[in-house]
Design a protein around this motif. Structure first.
Motif, PDB file in Angstrom:
ATOM      1  N   ASN A   1      53.399 -19.897   4.457  1.00  0.00           N
ATOM      2  CA  ASN A   1      53.490 -19.109   5.150  1.00  0.00           C
ATOM      3  C   ASN A   1      55.144 -18.807   5.569  1.00  0.00           C
ATOM      4  OD1 ASN A   1      51.228 -18.118   7.291  1.00  0.00           O
ATOM      5  ND2 ASN A   1      50.729 -20.009   6.073  1.00  0.00           N
ATOM      6  N   VAL A   2      55.587 -17.487   4.902  1.00  0.00           N
ATOM      7  CA  VAL A   2      56.845 -17.113   5.206  1.00  0.00           C
ATOM      8  C   VAL A   2      57.330 -16.592   6.514  1.00  0.00           C
ATOM      9  CG1 VAL A   2      58.732 -15.574   4.151  1.00  0.00           C
ATOM     10  CG2 VAL A   2      57.069 -16.691   2.827  1.00  0.00           C
ATOM     11  N   LEU A   3      58.330 -17.228   7.019  1.00  0.00           N
ATOM     12  CA  LEU A   3      58.574 -17.109   8.435  1.00  0.00           C
ATOM     13  C   LEU A   3      59.652 -16.081   8.494  1.00  0.00           C
ATOM     14  CD1 LEU A   3      58.237 -20.524  10.199  1.00  0.00           C
ATOM     15  CD2 LEU A   3      56.250 -18.713   9.674  1.00  0.00           C
ATOM     16  N   ALA A   4      59.448 -14.632   9.144  1.00  0.00           N
ATOM     17  CA  ALA A   4      60.572 -13.901   8.833  1.00  0.00           C
ATOM     18  C   ALA A   4      60.728 -12.960  10.352  1.00  0.00           C
ATOM     19  CB  ALA A   4      60.377 -13.040   8.046  1.00  0.00           C
ATOM     20  N   ASP A   5      62.213 -12.690  10.388  1.00  0.00           N
ATOM     21  CA  ASP A   5      62.218 -11.737  11.657  1.00  0.00           C
ATOM     22  C   ASP A   5      62.625 -10.435  11.353  1.00  0.00           C
ATOM     23  OD1 ASP A   5      62.287 -14.103  13.184  1.00  0.00           O
ATOM     24  OD2 ASP A   5      64.412 -14.271  13.651  1.00  0.00           O
ATOM     25  N   VAL A   6      61.648  -9.423  11.417  1.00  0.00           N
ATOM     26  CA  VAL A   6      61.799  -8.075  11.030  1.00  0.00           C
ATOM     27  C   VAL A   6      61.950  -6.908  11.958  1.00  0.00           C
ATOM     28  CG1 VAL A   6      60.635  -8.731   9.005  1.00  0.00           C
ATOM     29  CG2 VAL A   6      59.335  -7.693  11.017  1.00  0.00           C
ATOM     30  N   ASN A   7      62.663  -6.067  11.565  1.00  0.00           N
ATOM     31  CA  ASN A   7      62.770  -4.764  12.446  1.00  0.00           C
ATOM     32  C   ASN A   7      62.090  -3.594  11.667  1.00  0.00           C
ATOM     33  OD1 ASN A   7      64.653  -5.423  15.007  1.00  0.00           O
ATOM     34  ND2 ASN A   7      65.849  -6.322  13.319  1.00  0.00           N
ATOM     35  N   GLY A   8      61.226  -2.838  12.348  1.00  0.00           N
ATOM     36  CA  GLY A   8      60.600  -1.784  11.850  1.00  0.00           C
ATOM     37  C   GLY A   8      60.171  -0.921  12.845  1.00  0.00           C
ATOM     38  N   PRO A   9      58.948  -0.095  12.478  1.00  0.00           N
ATOM     39  CA  PRO A   9      58.648   0.990  13.402  1.00  0.00           C
ATOM     40  C   PRO A   9      57.943   0.369  14.683  1.00  0.00           C
ATOM     41  CG  PRO A   9      57.388   0.724  11.530  1.00  0.00           C
ATOM     42  CD  PRO A   9      58.506  -0.026  11.114  1.00  0.00           C
ATOM     43  N   HIS A  10      57.591  -0.950  14.461  1.00  0.00           N
ATOM     44  CA  HIS A  10      56.974  -1.583  15.698  1.00  0.00           C
ATOM     45  C   HIS A  10      58.002  -2.361  16.511  1.00  0.00           C
ATOM     46  CE1 HIS A  10      53.136  -0.455  14.091  1.00  0.00           C
ATOM     47  NE2 HIS A  10      53.413  -1.094  12.948  1.00  0.00           N
ATOM     48  N   GLY A  11      59.367  -2.182  16.210  1.00  0.00           N
ATOM     49  CA  GLY A  11      60.495  -3.153  16.822  1.00  0.00           C
ATOM     50  C   GLY A  11      60.592  -4.269  16.328  1.00  0.00           C
ATOM     51  N   ALA A  12      61.308  -5.060  16.830  1.00  0.00           N
ATOM     52  CA  ALA A  12      61.628  -6.418  16.512  1.00  0.00           C
ATOM     53  C   ALA A  12      60.419  -7.262  16.424  1.00  0.00           C
ATOM     54  CB  ALA A  12      62.741  -7.040  17.093  1.00  0.00           C
ATOM     55  N   MET A  13      60.239  -8.023  15.418  1.00  0.00           N
ATOM     56  CA  MET A  13      58.994  -8.748  15.338  1.00  0.00           C
ATOM     57  C   MET A  13      59.490 -10.369  14.718  1.00  0.00           C
ATOM     58  SD  MET A  13      55.811  -6.502  14.100  1.00  0.00           S
ATOM     59  CE  MET A  13      56.461  -5.913  12.410  1.00  0.00           C
ATOM     60  N   LYS A  14      58.628 -11.190  15.181  1.00  0.00           N
ATOM     61  CA  LYS A  14      58.688 -12.674  14.525  1.00  0.00           C
ATOM     62  C   LYS A  14      57.234 -12.878  13.781  1.00  0.00           C
ATOM     63  CE  LYS A  14      62.020 -14.892  17.809  1.00  0.00           C
ATOM     64  NZ  LYS A  14      63.014 -15.009  16.773  1.00  0.00           N
ATOM     65  N   ILE A  15      57.242 -12.725  12.505  1.00  0.00           N
ATOM     66  CA  ILE A  15      56.138 -12.743  11.835  1.00  0.00           C
ATOM     67  C   ILE A  15      55.725 -14.048  10.986  1.00  0.00           C
ATOM     68  CG2 ILE A  15      55.803 -10.140  11.834  1.00  0.00           C
ATOM     69  CD1 ILE A  15      56.769 -10.140   8.947  1.00  0.00           C
ATOM     70  N   ALA A  16      54.795 -14.233  10.519  1.00  0.00           N
ATOM     71  CA  ALA A  16      54.374 -15.245   9.479  1.00  0.00           C
ATOM     72  C   ALA A  16      53.758 -14.404   8.370  1.00  0.00           C
ATOM     73  CB  ALA A  16      53.489 -16.292   9.889  1.00  0.00           C
ATOM     74  N   LEU A  17      54.120 -14.403   7.245  1.00  0.00           N
ATOM     75  CA  LEU A  17      53.540 -13.727   5.948  1.00  0.00           C
ATOM     76  C   LEU A  17      52.957 -14.623   5.154  1.00  0.00           C
ATOM     77  CD1 LEU A  17      56.886 -11.875   5.092  1.00  0.00           C
ATOM     78  CD2 LEU A  17      54.890 -10.779   5.926  1.00  0.00           C
ATOM     79  N   GLU A  18      51.756 -14.217   4.717  1.00  0.00           N
ATOM     80  CA  GLU A  18      50.814 -15.087   3.947  1.00  0.00           C
ATOM     81  C   GLU A  18      50.082 -14.114   2.768  1.00  0.00           C
ATOM     82  OE1 GLU A  18      47.267 -17.557   2.550  1.00  0.00           O
ATOM     83  OE2 GLU A  18      47.265 -15.661   3.276  1.00  0.00           O
ATOM     84  N   ALA A  19      50.504 -14.353   1.408  1.00  0.00           N
ATOM     85  CA  ALA A  19      49.665 -13.927   0.369  1.00  0.00           C
ATOM     86  C   ALA A  19      48.316 -14.638  -0.060  1.00  0.00           C
ATOM     87  CB  ALA A  19      50.657 -13.584  -0.699  1.00  0.00           C
ATOM     88  N   ASP A  20      47.364 -14.141   0.362  1.00  0.00           N
ATOM     89  CA  ASP A  20      46.097 -14.776   0.208  1.00  0.00           C
ATOM     90  C   ASP A  20      45.665 -14.891  -1.297  1.00  0.00           C
ATOM     91  OD1 ASP A  20      44.298 -16.187   2.533  1.00  0.00           O
ATOM     92  OD2 ASP A  20      43.132 -15.489   1.035  1.00  0.00           O
ATOM     93  N   ARG A  21      44.806 -15.626  -1.400  1.00  0.00           N
ATOM     94  CA  ARG A  21      44.112 -15.920  -2.745  1.00  0.00           C
ATOM     95  C   ARG A  21      43.196 -14.673  -2.624  1.00  0.00           C
ATOM     96  NH1 ARG A  21      43.174 -21.750  -4.929  1.00  0.00           N
ATOM     97  NH2 ARG A  21      41.170 -21.204  -5.979  1.00  0.00           N
ATOM     98  N   ASN A  22      42.553 -14.221  -1.587  1.00  0.00           N
ATOM     99  CA  ASN A  22      41.668 -12.796  -1.605  1.00  0.00           C
ATOM    100  C   ASN A  22      42.409 -11.494  -1.964  1.00  0.00           C
ATOM    101  OD1 ASN A  22      43.025 -11.864   0.723  1.00  0.00           O
ATOM    102  ND2 ASN A  22      41.379 -12.561   2.045  1.00  0.00           N
ATOM    103  N   GLY A  23      43.527 -11.588  -2.236  1.00  0.00           N
ATOM    104  CA  GLY A  23      44.162 -10.379  -2.758  1.00  0.00           C
ATOM    105  C   GLY A  23      44.831  -9.640  -1.796  1.00  0.00           C
ATOM    106  N   ILE A  24      45.070 -10.273  -0.688  1.00  0.00           N
ATOM    107  CA  ILE A  24      45.643  -9.361   0.633  1.00  0.00           C
ATOM    108  C   ILE A  24      46.603 -10.071   1.233  1.00  0.00           C
ATOM    109  CG2 ILE A  24      44.895  -8.338   2.890  1.00  0.00           C
ATOM    110  CD1 ILE A  24      42.028  -8.324   1.994  1.00  0.00           C
ATOM    111  N   GLY A  25      47.662  -9.354   1.366  1.00  0.00           N
ATOM    112  CA  GLY A  25      48.847  -9.984   2.067  1.00  0.00           C
ATOM    113  C   GLY A  25      48.894  -9.680   3.630  1.00  0.00           C
TER     114      GLY A  25
END
Lengths: 589, 189
Positions: free
Chosen positions: A330-354
């Motif tokens: 799980n990649v932990l990132a602090d991002v800024n976007g259309p939903h404002g500032a977010m503290k997210i965990a990113l996971e690229a799953d074997r099921n083909g969906i991020g």
């Protein structure tokens, strides 16, 4: 008046300080929690498996950049060992990420030997090799997916590593002598260890493999001072524990429910939370044997670093009938976007969906299919993050009926194939561009279901999969870039072979390797290929970068590892000609 | 979402194997240019070749079953005779995960496998082995399967020791079945 000698010493000190800054790290200091927390600031070093606790695999070194990368060439190589076979495997392979500290590299081969290599002076010199004497047949006969070891951890003056036969080994960093070792996993139960340890607050965190052999998965923490186990959290809840009601059978399927944890996780110090991926349920393809959502399989799991207590989970494929595990980092990132500032965990799953979830709560944010062909579901519910067809009232989930292996649909083509999607090879994340790069396996394969019989089918140290895959369809790959704030795909560089080795990001480049031996550098924004070199061996390991003597290098282990050449090569018949090898390649300008 | 093609290809593959199975029954499989039965049977070589080429899917004990190698059949329960084992190794089993190990199994005009040539097979219907074998090696493996695998009951400690030899803990499970918890820690340095 300053003497010539003093001026000379002062000049040398200035040079050393300059080099120290160039190398970006304190010289010969013990590794501490403070250093690990700031690992991303040690520009020339790489002292955590994923570079930093957030698993970014992003280095700020920029001597090798979009303008200079065309001049990149082999600086030196070192031949390693561990190519011998054992158990059901004809050879060992290389899947590790080298660690770098003050010009010394620490790498492993598939059988768990650790090598310390001095990189000063423009060449690689072997300082020592620690051979843990892994029991080849004991471990190799139950390693579902190759003779693999993905690297070491550093703590204090120790190099901490795993062995396939389930040990945690502490080696003296200077001498290479084994200081102590402890049996963590039990191959008699089908457990092996392939991942690199993650050291958090003086504890080595270990994950286990063996879902294909009917294990009950876990994550364990070992105190590196006392050598004692601090906590062990099972990924399959015991009866009465939260989540146990998601195993609705009457024959205790949870006892052999899988949920492996064989990829090194990440750590969020702001909440003292370890985020770790959990693998598929067992048996893999006979989902009727284990009705229910089968928590915490196919989940991202957040646990308290001090106690192992589960804080939150997010499950990607409930009652998985595909072998779509979620062991990925799980990649932990602090991002800024259309939903404002977010503290997210990113996971690229074997099921083909991020997926992106709130890393403090596990709440779903967005999901994006990153493969070209995905047939198992119509998509992800934007409110819940569950597959569209998910029905909580049903024990056995039938997603797309035509692409769901069941006891009545016994031979089925699934896309992505059971290797993914995206397998263990790690993603990379460029925080400046807010871009997440995924090493993709563009695949479909054929699954045959074999009915699992309670009380009869499970046997210790035997495959417990409820069927098996075959690969009559051509498999390729890609590097796919996603905007981490929005989940939108921003680029896809297609590759002739699946991405089996993982990625490295630098300010304006992405490095990747292919199983046919090619290593490449892509432009971070356009994904245009800027450099390519054929190593002549199979690449199944992630590239990393470090600096020494003021110069940046790219390092990569070359030697086909994993399960591909044994189980999946029919999807890439051209790779049958690739011979096993075991070499550390280092590239420089 | 493109599902129709997958289902169709899956169905075709299953149908294809039924056709091939019927052909096998009619033709007797591989045309009878079989490796001659050797004189003294070299079981150690057979075991070595079996381990390198077969054990991944059929397991060390030959009982097969599910796994990443596909859903392999049991060689302990097989009713195939030597010629049929040789045919299966050499020609594979179209429509399944069992690959062919003879380099020219489906090449040329001879149609030595089930009366089929490349033109008769849809792409991916029959899989090539990762490493091809010489006819003599296939015969040695067949002899090993018949002598050490076929007809044996459930695998036990002696079978395991016979396959792996001493020196590893790989067969301990047959003497000391595991209970909960990890194994005792070995002594340190």
């Amino acid at each position: 008046m300053i003497s010539f000698r003093n001026r000379l010493l002062g000049g040398c000190a200035a040079v050393l300080i300059a080099l120290g800054f160039a190398a970006g790290g304190a010289l010969a200091a013990d590794v501490t929690q403070e250093r690990l927390l700031n690992a991303d600031q040690e520009a020339g070093n790489w002292i955590l498996h994923h570079k930093d606790f957030s698993a970014h695999r992003y280095a700020t070194l920029d001597q090798i950049n979009a303008g200079t990368v065309k001049n990149l060439k082999v600086a030196w190589t070192v031949q390693l060992g561990g190519i011998e076979g054992g158990g059901i495997w004809s050879h060992g392979g290389l899947e590790g990420t080298p660690l770098a500290e003050d010009g010394f590299l620490y790498v492993t081969d598939g059988w768990g030997s650790v090598y310390k290599i001095d990189t000063h002076g423009g060449e690689g010199k072997l300082v020592w090799k620690m051979d843990p004497k892994t029991d080849h047949d004991w471990a190799g006969a139950i390693a579902c997916c190759g003779v693999d070891n993905r690297g070491v951890a550093l703590w204090g003056d120790m190099v901490v590593s795993h062995t396939l036969d389930g040990r945690l080994v502490a080696t003296d960093k200077e001498s290479g002598k084994v200081l102590w070792q402890r049996q963590i996993a039990n191959p008699d139960k089908g457990e092996v260890v392939t991942g690199a340890p993650l050291v958090v607050k003086g504890m080595a965190i270990t994950g286990v493999a063996g879902a294909e052999y009917g294990i009950r998965g876990w994550i364990a923490a070992t105190d590196l001072k006392t050598h004692a186990e601090v906590w062990r959290t099972y990924t399959i809840p015991a009866k009465g524990e939260p989540g146990s009601d998601t195993w609705k059978d009457d024959h205790n399927a949870a006892a052999n429910g899988g949920g492996s944890t064989w990829v090194t996780g990440s750590y969020d110090p702001s909440t003292n939370t370890i985020v770790w991926g959990v693998g598929n349920p067992g048996p893999d393809w006979d989902s009727a044997y284990r009705p229910g959502d089968n928590l915490y399989t196919d989940s991202s799991l957040a646990v308290d670093a001090d106690t192992g207590r589960i804080k939150w989970h997010f499950q990607h494929t409930p009652n998985d009938p595909y072998d779509y595990d979620s062991v990925a980092e799980n990649v932990l990132a602090d991002v800024n976007g259309p939903h404002g500032a977010m503290k997210i965990a990113l996971e690229a799953d074997r099921n083909g969906i991020g997926y992106a979830v709130d890393r403090t709560t596990g709440k779903f944010i967005w999901a994006t299919p990153f493969v070209k062909k995905l047939t198992w579901t119509k998509g992800v519910n934007p409110e819940t993050g569950k597959p569209m067809e998910y029905d909580a009232s049903k024990g056995q989930q039938i997603y797309n009926p035509e692409a769901t292996p069941t006891r009545t649909n016994k031979v089925t083509i699934i896309c992505p194939g059971n290797m993914g999607g995206k397998n263990w090879p790690p993603t990379a994340y460029n925080p400046k561009l807010q871009t997440w790069y995924i090493p993709v396996i563009e695949s479909c394969n054929r699954v045959t279901v074999e009915e699992t019989v309670p009380g009869k089918s499970y046997k210790s140290r035997e495959f417990f999969t409820g069927g098996g895959p075959s690969n009559p369809i051509k498999i390729t790959g890609s590097v796919t870039a996603i905007d981490a704030a929005t989940g939108k795909i921003t680029g896809k560089f297609e590759t002739p072979f699946p991405m089996l080795g993982g990625l490295l990001a630098t300010p304006d480049l992405v490095f990747a390797g292919q199983p046919d031996g090619h290593v490449m550098a892509l432009d971070a924004k356009s994904l245009a290929k800027l450099w390519d070199f054929n190593t002549g061996g199979g690449v199944s390991a992630p590239p990393m970068t470090f600096s020494v003597d003021g110069k940046q290098y790219i390092a990569l282990l070359v030697g086909q590892g994993g399960a591909w050449d044994k189980w999946f090569v029919d999807g890439t018949p051209e790779l049958k000609k690739i011979a096993p090898s075991s070499t550390l390649y280092v590239f420089g300008l | 979402m493109r599902r129709d093609g997958n289902t169709r290809s899956s169905s075709l593959l299953v149908l294809g194997w039924f056709v091939v199975a019927a052909l096998l029954a009619i033709t007797g499989g591989m045309a009878r240019a079989q490796p001659a039965a050797p004189g003294p049977v070299d079981l150690e070589l057979g075991k070595k070749l079996y381990r390198a080429n077969c054990a991944g899917c059929h397991k060390w004990h030959g009982n097969g079953g599910g796994g990443y190698g596909g859903d392999a059949l049991s060689l302990r329960h097989t009713t195939l005779d030597r010629d049929q084992v040789i045919t299966t190794i050499g020609c594979g089993r179209p429509g399944t995960g069992m690959p062919y190990h003879l380099r020219d199994a489906y090449e040329g005009d001879e149609k030595k496998c089930y009366g089929l040539g490349q033109k008769d097979l849809s792409p991916g219907m029959v899989l090539a082995a990762n490493a091809f074998l010489r006819p003599g090696e296939i015969g040695v493996i067949a002899d090993y399967v018949l002598a050490r695998v076929k007809g044996r009951g459930e695998p036990g400690y002696d079978d395991c020791l016979e396959f792996f030899g001493a020196g590893s803990r790989v067969c301990n499970i047959f003497k000391s079945p595991v209970e909960g918890g990890p194994a005792a820690a070995p002594p340190g340095k």
